[in-house]
Design a protein around this motif. Structure first.
Motif, PDB file in Angstrom:
ATOM      1  N   PHE A   3       0.823  -1.217   0.000  1.00 38.74           N
ATOM      2  CA  PHE A   3       0.000   0.000   0.000  1.00 38.74           C
ATOM      3  C   PHE A   3       0.852   1.259   0.000  1.00 38.74           C
ATOM      4  O   PHE A   3       1.922   1.302   0.598  1.00 38.74           O
ATOM      5  CB  PHE A   3      -0.929   0.016   1.216  1.00 38.74           C
ATOM      6  N   ASP A   4       0.342   2.283  -0.672  1.00 37.95           N
ATOM      7  CA  ASP A   4       0.990   3.589  -0.673  1.00 37.95           C
ATOM      8  C   ASP A   4       0.335   4.505   0.342  1.00 37.95           C
ATOM      9  O   ASP A   4       0.870   5.553   0.697  1.00 37.95           O
ATOM     10  CB  ASP A   4       0.875   4.219  -2.068  1.00 37.95           C
ATOM     11  N   LYS A   5      -0.877   4.132   0.761  1.00 36.19           N
ATOM     12  CA  LYS A   5      -1.641   5.012   1.641  1.00 36.19           C
ATOM     13  C   LYS A   5      -2.609   4.230   2.508  1.00 36.19           C
ATOM     14  O   LYS A   5      -3.153   3.214   2.071  1.00 36.19           O
ATOM     15  CB  LYS A   5      -2.418   6.009   0.754  1.00 36.19           C
ATOM     16  N   ILE A   6      -2.792   4.707   3.737  1.00 30.34           N
ATOM     17  CA  ILE A   6      -3.831   4.154   4.609  1.00 30.34           C
ATOM     18  C   ILE A   6      -4.872   5.244   4.817  1.00 30.34           C
ATOM     19  O   ILE A   6      -4.530   6.385   5.131  1.00 30.34           O
ATOM     20  CB  ILE A   6      -3.242   3.742   5.983  1.00 30.34           C
ATOM     21  N   LYS A   7      -6.133   4.908   4.606  1.00 36.69           N
ATOM     22  CA  LYS A   7      -7.204   5.872   4.858  1.00 36.69           C
ATOM     23  C   LYS A   7      -7.839   5.550   6.204  1.00 36.69           C
ATOM     24  O   LYS A   7      -8.391   4.459   6.398  1.00 36.69           O
ATOM     25  CB  LYS A   7      -8.245   5.826   3.734  1.00 36.69           C
ATOM     26  N   ILE A   8      -7.716   6.484   7.113  1.00 39.32           N
ATOM     27  CA  ILE A   8      -8.230   6.272   8.469  1.00 39.32           C
ATOM     28  C   ILE A   8      -9.729   6.543   8.479  1.00 39.32           C
ATOM     29  O   ILE A   8     -10.171   7.638   8.120  1.00 39.32           O
ATOM     30  CB  ILE A   8      -7.498   7.183   9.478  1.00 39.32           C
ATOM     31  N   ASP A   9     -10.492   5.554   8.856  1.00 44.52           N
ATOM     32  CA  ASP A   9     -11.943   5.652   8.777  1.00 44.52           C
ATOM     33  C   ASP A   9     -12.485   6.795   9.622  1.00 44.52           C
ATOM     34  O   ASP A   9     -11.962   7.123  10.687  1.00 44.52           O
ATOM     35  CB  ASP A   9     -12.578   4.340   9.232  1.00 44.52           C
ATOM     36  N   GLN A  10     -13.578   7.377   9.128  1.00 37.71           N
ATOM     37  CA  GLN A  10     -14.112   8.550   9.810  1.00 37.71           C
ATOM     38  C   GLN A  10     -14.656   8.252  11.205  1.00 37.71           C
ATOM     39  O   GLN A  10     -14.820   9.177  12.002  1.00 37.71           O
ATOM     40  CB  GLN A  10     -15.138   9.289   8.949  1.00 37.71           C
ATOM     41  N   SER A  11     -14.889   6.991  11.514  1.00 34.18           N
ATOM     42  CA  SER A  11     -15.353   6.676  12.868  1.00 34.18           C
ATOM     43  C   SER A  11     -14.274   7.001  13.919  1.00 34.18           C
ATOM     44  O   SER A  11     -14.598   7.234  15.083  1.00 34.18           O
ATOM     45  CB  SER A  11     -15.769   5.203  12.962  1.00 34.18           C
ATOM     46  N   PHE A  12     -13.001   7.023  13.509  1.00 35.76           N
ATOM     47  CA  PHE A  12     -11.936   7.387  14.443  1.00 35.76           C
ATOM     48  C   PHE A  12     -11.781   8.911  14.548  1.00 35.76           C
ATOM     49  O   PHE A  12     -11.334   9.425  15.561  1.00 35.76           O
ATOM     50  CB  PHE A  12     -10.600   6.769  14.013  1.00 35.76           C
ATOM     51  N   THR A  17      -4.543   9.317   5.007  1.00 38.43           N
ATOM     52  CA  THR A  17      -5.609  10.290   4.803  1.00 38.43           C
ATOM     53  C   THR A  17      -6.639  10.106   5.899  1.00 38.43           C
ATOM     54  O   THR A  17      -7.110   8.986   6.128  1.00 38.43           O
ATOM     55  CB  THR A  17      -6.288  10.091   3.433  1.00 38.43           C
ATOM     56  N   ALA A  18      -6.952  11.190   6.585  1.00 32.11           N
ATOM     57  CA  ALA A  18      -8.036  11.147   7.570  1.00 32.11           C
ATOM     58  C   ALA A  18      -9.333  11.412   6.815  1.00 32.11           C
ATOM     59  O   ALA A  18      -9.461  12.412   6.118  1.00 32.11           O
ATOM     60  CB  ALA A  18      -7.821  12.201   8.655  1.00 32.11           C
ATOM     61  N   ASP A  37      -7.553  19.964  13.592  1.00 28.12           N
ATOM     62  CA  ASP A  37      -6.417  20.169  14.493  1.00 28.12           C
ATOM     63  C   ASP A  37      -5.912  18.834  15.048  1.00 28.12           C
ATOM     64  O   ASP A  37      -4.706  18.602  15.114  1.00 28.12           O
ATOM     65  CB  ASP A  37      -6.816  21.105  15.646  1.00 28.12           C
ATOM     66  N   VAL A  38      -6.844  17.970  15.450  1.00 34.30           N
ATOM     67  CA  VAL A  38      -6.445  16.678  16.018  1.00 34.30           C
ATOM     68  C   VAL A  38      -5.698  15.834  14.993  1.00 34.30           C
ATOM     69  O   VAL A  38      -4.613  15.319  15.281  1.00 34.30           O
ATOM     70  CB  VAL A  38      -7.670  15.886  16.553  1.00 34.30           C
ATOM     71  N   VAL A  39      -6.251  15.694  13.780  1.00 29.19           N
ATOM     72  CA  VAL A  39      -5.593  14.802  12.813  1.00 29.19           C
ATOM     73  C   VAL A  39      -4.250  15.377  12.358  1.00 29.19           C
ATOM     74  O   VAL A  39      -3.313  14.628  12.067  1.00 29.19           O
ATOM     75  CB  VAL A  39      -6.508  14.438  11.604  1.00 29.19           C
ATOM     76  N   ARG A  40      -4.143  16.697  12.337  1.00 28.36           N
ATOM     77  CA  ARG A  40      -2.858  17.322  11.998  1.00 28.36           C
ATOM     78  C   ARG A  40      -1.835  17.015  13.094  1.00 28.36           C
ATOM     79  O   ARG A  40      -0.730  16.560  12.825  1.00 28.36           O
ATOM     80  CB  ARG A  40      -3.047  18.838  11.862  1.00 28.36           C
ATOM     81  N   LEU A  41      -2.266  17.223  14.340  1.00 28.65           N
ATOM     82  CA  LEU A  41      -1.400  16.981  15.491  1.00 28.65           C
ATOM     83  C   LEU A  41      -0.959  15.520  15.548  1.00 28.65           C
ATOM     84  O   LEU A  41       0.174  15.211  15.906  1.00 28.65           O
ATOM     85  CB  LEU A  41      -2.166  17.356  16.768  1.00 28.65           C
ATOM     86  N   GLN A  42      -1.870  14.602  15.190  1.00 29.11           N
ATOM     87  CA  GLN A  42      -1.551  13.175  15.282  1.00 29.11           C
ATOM     88  C   GLN A  42      -0.800  12.671  14.051  1.00 29.11           C
ATOM     89  O   GLN A  42      -0.563  11.476  13.917  1.00 29.11           O
ATOM     90  CB  GLN A  42      -2.810  12.324  15.512  1.00 29.11           C
ATOM     91  N   GLY A  43      -0.455  13.579  13.145  1.00 28.12           N
ATOM     92  CA  GLY A  43       0.480  13.218  12.083  1.00 28.12           C
ATOM     93  C   GLY A  43      -0.100  12.743  10.758  1.00 28.12           C
ATOM     94  O   GLY A  43       0.629  12.182   9.940  1.00 28.12           O
ATOM     95  N   CYS A  44      -1.387  12.958  10.517  1.00 26.81           N
ATOM     96  CA  CYS A  44      -1.948  12.567   9.220  1.00 26.81           C
ATOM     97  C   CYS A  44      -1.347  13.446   8.131  1.00 26.81           C
ATOM     98  O   CYS A  44      -1.163  14.641   8.327  1.00 26.81           O
ATOM     99  CB  CYS A  44      -3.465  12.736   9.198  1.00 26.81           C
ATOM    100  N   SER A  45      -1.051  12.849   6.970  1.00 20.59           N
ATOM    101  CA  SER A  45      -0.462  13.655   5.899  1.00 20.59           C
ATOM    102  C   SER A  45      -1.534  14.303   5.015  1.00 20.59           C
ATOM    103  O   SER A  45      -1.292  15.337   4.417  1.00 20.59           O
ATOM    104  CB  SER A  45       0.490  12.816   5.048  1.00 20.59           C
ATOM    105  N   HIS A  46      -2.700  13.673   4.919  1.00 20.05           N
ATOM    106  CA  HIS A  46      -3.759  14.180   4.050  1.00 20.05           C
ATOM    107  C   HIS A  46      -5.111  14.172   4.755  1.00 20.05           C
ATOM    108  O   HIS A  46      -5.324  13.408   5.699  1.00 20.05           O
ATOM    109  CB  HIS A  46      -3.863  13.348   2.771  1.00 20.05           C
ATOM    110  N   VAL A  47      -6.001  15.001   4.253  1.00 17.94           N
ATOM    111  CA  VAL A  47      -7.332  15.122   4.831  1.00 17.94           C
ATOM    112  C   VAL A  47      -8.370  15.156   3.728  1.00 17.94           C
ATOM    113  O   VAL A  47      -8.153  15.727   2.657  1.00 17.94           O
ATOM    114  CB  VAL A  47      -7.437  16.417   5.684  1.00 17.94           C
ATOM    115  N   GLN A  48      -9.478  14.485   4.001  1.00 12.17           N
ATOM    116  CA  GLN A  48     -10.601  14.489   3.068  1.00 12.17           C
ATOM    117  C   GLN A  48     -11.841  14.680   3.930  1.00 12.17           C
ATOM    118  O   GLN A  48     -12.042  13.953   4.892  1.00 12.17           O
ATOM    119  CB  GLN A  48     -10.636  13.128   2.386  1.00 12.17           C
ATOM    120  N   GLY A  49     -12.641  15.675   3.634  1.00 14.15           N
ATOM    121  CA  GLY A  49     -13.830  15.862   4.464  1.00 14.15           C
ATOM    122  C   GLY A  49     -14.570  17.127   4.116  1.00 14.15           C
ATOM    123  O   GLY A  49     -14.066  17.981   3.378  1.00 14.15           O
ATOM    124  N   TYR A  50     -15.769  17.235   4.680  1.00 10.81           N
ATOM    125  CA  TYR A  50     -16.629  18.378   4.377  1.00 10.81           C
ATOM    126  C   TYR A  50     -15.975  19.699   4.762  1.00 10.81           C
ATOM    127  O   TYR A  50     -16.344  20.742   4.237  1.00 10.81           O
ATOM    128  CB  TYR A  50     -17.974  18.242   5.097  1.00 10.81           C
TER     129      TYR A  50
END
Ligand code: C2E
Ligand code: MG
Ligand code: MG
Ligand code: MG
Length: 289
Positions: A193-202, A232-233, A243-256
């Protein structure tokens, strides 16, 4: 009386089941028509890099505007398409369409396409992928395939061979909805895998006091980092979640918080209006709060 009540409930339940089955077979019939008429659409949700604050790609998401019922969620019709095998046809169309659309966008923008477990077990998939890439004239690394953990349920040689074949083509692979299904670290070891997408439930609730989600996100991102994978969060809606996902080190974000899924036309306009514009959205939102 109790017996009557019991029987009454039983009838009620049976009627319910019957109505549900009717609705589903009606929906199945309508889905066949929609596919035949080319009525399904692909929408595109921006994926934003937190480092550069630019759109690095889009996730292609199926949309169905039903002739009488209005928009029907893919979480409702994709499972029907999977059960009936219709997903093979829909999936191939989505793959081709997404490659054609990304060909109109700047070279450094990617497109991610969801691949269902049924498609993944089809030995024809690599040929189909190569074909879609060649017809659109795009380089393979601009296509990312999103796969869920459920493909590992049948942990056979076919799965390994499929990963190998797709990797050889040069497309990127993303592990979707990570942490929600059959989670085992074993497959991270061998699946490329090149990427892990962290499910929105987290992501949801990660901002609450005492929530364990922040710690879970942090451990997923450090694992991904150690394995040279992006993260990707998914489903980030608020500034606090960002702020949380940035702080916890996610490289990418997808969301409303950045954008909902857009039509291909809207996606093109979003890119033309400047990558920075969209990514700065939340910042200015915070500044004005
Ligand atoms: P997914 O692949 O995990 O896609 C992400 C879902 O999260 C999308 O739902 C997206 O609209 C939604 N989402 C994104 N940001 C937010 C947010 O900030 N808040 C909330 N509440 N939701 C957000 P959507 O479009 O309804 O799709 C649902 C699922 O249907 C997808 O989950 C995927 O499993 C499936 N699906 C969609 N398109 C396709 C397709 O072309 N092929 C296959 N096999 N499955 C598809
Ligand atoms: Mg996905
Ligand atoms: Mg997902
Ligand atoms: Mg999902």
């Amino acid at each position: 009386a109790a017996k009557d009540g019991g029987r009454g409930r039983y009838h009620f339940y049976a009627d319910d089941l019957h109505a549900e089955a009717e609705e589903r077979s009606q929906l199945e019939e309508d889905l066949r028509d929609a596919i035949a008429q080319g009525a399904l659409e692909l929408y595109y949700q921006p994926v934003v890099s937190l480092a550069s604050e630019t759109i690095t790609g889009f996730e292609a998401l199926l949309r169905w505007n039903h002739k009488t019922k209005g928009w029907i969620s893919p979480s409702k019709f994709v499972p029907i398409a999977e059960d009936t095998g219709l997903i093979a046809q829909v999936g191939e169309w989505a793959l081709r369409q997404a490659c054609e659309d990304v060909a109109n966008w700047p070279e450094d923008v990617r497109v991610a396409v969801n691949v269902s477990p049924l498609q993944f077990s089809n030995p024809q998939l690599p040929a189909m992928v190569m074909n879609a890439i060649a017809s659109a004239g795009i380089s393979p690394e601009r296509l990312e395939l999103e796969i869920t953990e459920s493909v590992f349920l049948s942990d056979d040689e076919g799965t390994d061979a499929m990963f190998c074949a797709l990797k050889q083509i040069g497309v990127r692979l993303a592990l979707d909805d990570f942490g929600t299904g059959y989670s085992s670290l074993g497959y991270l070891k061998k699946a490329p895998f090149d990427k892990i997408k962290i499910d929105q439930s987290f992501v949801r609730g990660a901002t609450e006091q005492g929530s364990r989600n922040g710690a879970i996100i942090a451990s997923i991102t450090s694992l991904a980092h150690a394995l040279s994978m992006d993260t990707t969060a998914e489903g980030v809606e608020t500034m606090d979640e960002l702020d949380v996902v940035r702080l916890q080190g996610c490289s990418h974000v997808q969301g409303y918080i950045y954008a909902k899924p857009l039509s291909a036309q809207e996606a093109t306009e979003r890119l033309e209006s400047g990558l920075q514009a969209i990514a700065r959205g939340p910042r200015s939102a915070r500044a004005s709060r």
